[in-house]
Design a protein around this motif. Sequence first.
Motif, PDB file in Angstrom:
ATOM      1  N   TRP A 190       0.847  -1.209   0.000  1.00 52.40           N
ATOM      2  CA  TRP A 190       0.000   0.000   0.000  1.00 52.40           C
ATOM      3  C   TRP A 190       0.873   1.246   0.000  1.00 52.40           C
ATOM      4  N   ASN A 191       1.905   1.226   0.841  1.00 45.34           N
ATOM      5  CA  ASN A 191       2.806   2.379   0.918  1.00 45.34           C
ATOM      6  C   ASN A 191       3.488   2.649  -0.414  1.00 45.34           C
ATOM      7  N   HIS A 192       3.717   1.619  -1.186  1.00 46.13           N
ATOM      8  CA  HIS A 192       4.389   1.780  -2.478  1.00 46.13           C
ATOM      9  C   HIS A 192       3.394   2.116  -3.604  1.00 46.13           C
ATOM     10  N   PHE A 193       2.280   1.386  -3.666  1.00 41.37           N
ATOM     11  CA  PHE A 193       1.358   1.508  -4.801  1.00 41.37           C
ATOM     12  C   PHE A 193       0.117   2.343  -4.518  1.00 41.37           C
ATOM     13  N   GLY A 194      -0.344   2.354  -3.267  1.00 43.10           N
ATOM     14  CA  GLY A 194      -1.564   3.087  -2.944  1.00 43.10           C
ATOM     15  C   GLY A 194      -2.740   2.627  -3.779  1.00 43.10           C
ATOM     16  N   THR A 195      -3.503   3.552  -4.296  1.00 41.10           N
ATOM     17  CA  THR A 195      -4.718   3.230  -5.041  1.00 41.10           C
ATOM     18  C   THR A 195      -4.450   2.675  -6.437  1.00 41.10           C
TER      19      THR A 195
ATOM     20  N   THR B  79      -7.575  -6.012  -3.624  1.00 34.37           N
ATOM     21  CA  THR B  79      -6.431  -6.286  -2.760  1.00 34.37           C
ATOM     22  C   THR B  79      -6.798  -6.073  -1.296  1.00 34.37           C
ATOM     23  N   ILE B  80      -6.367  -7.000  -0.457  1.00 37.68           N
ATOM     24  CA  ILE B  80      -6.552  -6.891   0.989  1.00 37.68           C
ATOM     25  C   ILE B  80      -5.210  -6.463   1.579  1.00 37.68           C
ATOM     26  N   ILE B  81      -5.205  -5.368   2.315  1.00 39.25           N
ATOM     27  CA  ILE B  81      -3.969  -4.841   2.895  1.00 39.25           C
ATOM     28  C   ILE B  81      -3.839  -5.333   4.329  1.00 39.25           C
ATOM     29  N   HIS B  82      -2.683  -5.899   4.651  1.00 39.09           N
ATOM     30  CA  HIS B  82      -2.421  -6.384   6.005  1.00 39.09           C
ATOM     31  C   HIS B  82      -1.606  -5.341   6.754  1.00 39.09           C
ATOM     32  N   GLN B  83      -2.284  -4.599   7.639  1.00 40.63           N
ATOM     33  CA  GLN B  83      -1.586  -3.629   8.490  1.00 40.63           C
ATOM     34  C   GLN B  83      -0.963  -4.390   9.638  1.00 40.63           C
ATOM     35  N   TRP B  84       0.354  -4.353   9.736  1.00 36.28           N
ATOM     36  CA  TRP B  84       1.033  -5.138  10.762  1.00 36.28           C
ATOM     37  C   TRP B  84       2.137  -4.376  11.493  1.00 36.28           C
ATOM     38  N   LEU B  85       2.563  -3.252  10.980  1.00 33.33           N
ATOM     39  CA  LEU B  85       3.658  -2.523  11.613  1.00 33.33           C
ATOM     40  C   LEU B  85       3.174  -1.723  12.816  1.00 33.33           C
ATOM     41  N   PRO B  86       3.869  -1.799  13.950  1.00 35.61           N
ATOM     42  CA  PRO B  86       3.476  -1.027  15.131  1.00 35.61           C
ATOM     43  C   PRO B  86       3.422   0.471  14.826  1.00 35.61           C
ATOM     44  N   GLY B  87       2.380   1.119  15.305  1.00 35.65           N
ATOM     45  CA  GLY B  87       2.234   2.557  15.099  1.00 35.65           C
ATOM     46  C   GLY B  87       1.686   2.943  13.743  1.00 35.65           C
ATOM     47  N   SER B  88       1.418   1.982  12.890  1.00 40.16           N
ATOM     48  CA  SER B  88       0.914   2.269  11.554  1.00 40.16           C
ATOM     49  C   SER B  88      -0.559   2.667  11.607  1.00 40.16           C
ATOM     50  N   SER B  89      -0.962   3.467  10.647  1.00 43.80           N
ATOM     51  CA  SER B  89      -2.370   3.843  10.548  1.00 43.80           C
ATOM     52  C   SER B  89      -2.862   3.724   9.112  1.00 43.80           C
ATOM     53  N   VAL B  90      -2.237   2.848   8.322  1.00 38.52           N
ATOM     54  CA  VAL B  90      -2.646   2.726   6.927  1.00 38.52           C
ATOM     55  C   VAL B  90      -4.076   2.230   6.772  1.00 38.52           C
TER      56      VAL B  90
ATOM     57  N   HIS C 118     -10.454   4.418   0.924  1.00 36.39           N
ATOM     58  CA  HIS C 118     -10.413   4.245  -0.531  1.00 36.39           C
ATOM     59  C   HIS C 118     -11.102   2.954  -0.978  1.00 36.39           C
ATOM     60  N   GLY C 119     -11.814   2.291  -0.063  1.00 35.37           N
ATOM     61  CA  GLY C 119     -12.606   1.123  -0.419  1.00 35.37           C
ATOM     62  C   GLY C 119     -11.876  -0.205  -0.353  1.00 35.37           C
ATOM     63  N   TYR C 120     -10.664  -0.240   0.175  1.00 34.87           N
ATOM     64  CA  TYR C 120      -9.913  -1.489   0.277  1.00 34.87           C
ATOM     65  C   TYR C 120     -10.239  -2.191   1.587  1.00 34.87           C
ATOM     66  N   ARG C 121     -10.114  -3.501   1.575  1.00 36.82           N
ATOM     67  CA  ARG C 121     -10.279  -4.297   2.792  1.00 36.82           C
ATOM     68  C   ARG C 121      -8.944  -4.361   3.521  1.00 36.82           C
ATOM     69  N   VAL C 122      -9.022  -4.522   4.845  1.00 33.98           N
ATOM     70  CA  VAL C 122      -7.818  -4.511   5.678  1.00 33.98           C
ATOM     71  C   VAL C 122      -7.842  -5.694   6.638  1.00 33.98           C
ATOM     72  N   LEU C 123      -6.705  -6.327   6.788  1.00 29.94           N
ATOM     73  CA  LEU C 123      -6.465  -7.318   7.827  1.00 29.94           C
ATOM     74  C   LEU C 123      -5.582  -6.617   8.842  1.00 29.94           C
ATOM     75  N   TRP C 124      -6.054  -6.527  10.080  1.00 31.52           N
ATOM     76  CA  TRP C 124      -5.361  -5.722  11.083  1.00 31.52           C
ATOM     77  C   TRP C 124      -4.749  -6.611  12.158  1.00 31.52           C
ATOM     78  N   SER C 125      -3.460  -6.462  12.402  1.00 36.28           N
ATOM     79  CA  SER C 125      -2.793  -7.212  13.480  1.00 36.28           C
ATOM     80  C   SER C 125      -1.603  -6.422  14.004  1.00 36.28           C
ATOM     81  N   THR C 126      -1.817  -5.152  14.252  1.00 36.99           N
ATOM     82  CA  THR C 126      -0.729  -4.242  14.595  1.00 36.99           C
ATOM     83  C   THR C 126      -0.270  -4.319  16.042  1.00 36.99           C
ATOM     84  N   ASP C 127      -1.135  -4.637  16.967  1.00 35.01           N
ATOM     85  CA  ASP C 127      -0.818  -4.466  18.380  1.00 35.01           C
ATOM     86  C   ASP C 127       0.096  -5.515  18.994  1.00 35.01           C
ATOM     87  N   GLY C 128       0.703  -6.353  18.199  1.00 34.87           N
ATOM     88  CA  GLY C 128       1.631  -7.325  18.726  1.00 34.87           C
ATOM     89  C   GLY C 128       0.972  -8.535  19.363  1.00 34.87           C
ATOM     90  N   VAL C 129      -0.355  -8.531  19.481  1.00 39.61           N
ATOM     91  CA  VAL C 129      -1.053  -9.678  20.045  1.00 39.61           C
ATOM     92  C   VAL C 129      -2.003 -10.313  19.033  1.00 39.61           C
TER      93      VAL C 129
END
Length: 90
Positions: free
Chosen positions: A37-42, A48-59, A66-77
Amino acid sequence: MTSKGFTPDESYEYFVNRTQDIAHSQGRDVVGWEEIWNHFGTQLDPSTIIHQWLPGSSVSKNCTAHGYRVLWSTDGVWYLDGLDVTWQTM
């Protein structure tokens, strides 16, 4: 890279685009870490399903806006080693 004359950045773009084409040709959606996402964006296929995994990220906010689905697992748990944490705890 050398035979195609690609820079490292162009190689990454080729890889992501090619793997998305292969997945879609098999009737599958692509799940990619937030770096795509950071490289290609829209420019990414809307399926495409974006996996947010980096601590502190807000992607996820930007992706879903922008209508994309997200898999969220940022909090380390909420990752592969955190299966003992319940949804209610989060």
